[in-house]
Design a protein around this motif. Sequence first.
Motif, PDB file in Angstrom:
ATOM      1  N   ARG A 213     -21.885  -8.767  28.787  1.00 54.90           N
ATOM      2  CA  ARG A 213     -21.795 -10.053  28.099  1.00 54.90           C
ATOM      3  C   ARG A 213     -21.448  -9.817  26.650  1.00 54.90           C
ATOM      4  O   ARG A 213     -21.975  -8.910  26.004  1.00 54.90           O
ATOM      5  CB  ARG A 213     -23.141 -10.773  28.213  1.00 54.90           C
ATOM      6  N   PHE A 214     -20.529 -10.619  26.111  1.00 51.91           N
ATOM      7  CA  PHE A 214     -20.168 -10.569  24.692  1.00 51.91           C
ATOM      8  C   PHE A 214     -20.743 -11.793  23.989  1.00 51.91           C
ATOM      9  O   PHE A 214     -20.592 -12.911  24.469  1.00 51.91           O
ATOM     10  CB  PHE A 214     -18.648 -10.556  24.526  1.00 51.91           C
ATOM     11  N   VAL A 215     -21.421 -11.571  22.876  1.00 55.27           N
ATOM     12  CA  VAL A 215     -21.991 -12.662  22.081  1.00 55.27           C
ATOM     13  C   VAL A 215     -21.247 -12.700  20.757  1.00 55.27           C
ATOM     14  O   VAL A 215     -21.191 -11.707  20.028  1.00 55.27           O
ATOM     15  CB  VAL A 215     -23.495 -12.465  21.849  1.00 55.27           C
ATOM     16  N   THR A 216     -20.680 -13.843  20.435  1.00 61.19           N
ATOM     17  CA  THR A 216     -19.875 -13.971  19.209  1.00 61.19           C
ATOM     18  C   THR A 216     -20.452 -14.948  18.206  1.00 61.19           C
ATOM     19  O   THR A 216     -20.036 -14.985  17.045  1.00 61.19           O
ATOM     20  CB  THR A 216     -18.428 -14.378  19.533  1.00 61.19           C
ATOM     21  N   GLU A 217     -21.398 -15.800  18.629  1.00 59.69           N
ATOM     22  CA  GLU A 217     -21.956 -16.788  17.697  1.00 59.69           C
ATOM     23  C   GLU A 217     -23.478 -16.844  17.850  1.00 59.69           C
ATOM     24  O   GLU A 217     -24.007 -16.573  18.910  1.00 59.69           O
ATOM     25  CB  GLU A 217     -21.373 -18.168  17.981  1.00 59.69           C
TER      26      GLU A 217
END
Length: 217
Positions: A213-217
């Motif tokens: 999973r990528f978290v950007t905010e």
Amino acid sequence: MYDLEAAIDERHSSRLFLRDKPVPHELIDEALTLAVRAPSNSNVQPWQVVFASGPARDRLVEALLSEAQASPPKVPRLPEQFEHYRRDLGGVVYGSMGIARHDAEARRLAVLRNWEFFRAPLAGIVCVHRDLDHVDSLGVGMFLQTFLLALTARGLGSCVQVSIAGYPDIVRAQLGIPDELRVLCGLAVGYPDPEFPANDLRVGRNPLGENIRFVTE
């Protein structure tokens, strides 16, 4: 220079080896020299590996087979939500060997090959010091993966075997492994038998989104 992506793509578990084709010691040394470049916590270099070949390997196999036919291995069960992975893999592996689900005797014989190191001429026991923590097991894992890739690049097959750790007392007694080392797994190394159908098996992987999973905010 061997292509890294090719080595990663080609590496897989071999489940039957050419028993009488020895592994050149220089290839193992080359692969180990690369593997010890793996990262580890505080440069502890937590990997401890004992290799057995020749009569020492044969004595170990004899002792493991005897124990395996007398009592089940002490292998931790997977949590219920993960058990299906083991069942699914078993179905694929046995299916590739032509072993039917209801053929209990054929399955028993196939399972026993685990404690023969799938007939590989070189058997490895991977350990870590009992006082080290989980983070240091990560270091062992990175060493082991690097070693497997280096073996693949040299035309050698391998199989990491949790089953071997199911009889730690047998392994310790046969190879003189001290109590301060925890047995993590076994490792079969050799030239895969090209006639064995399961050696052509390539097991699938989850889509990236199921585990990453990528978290950007």
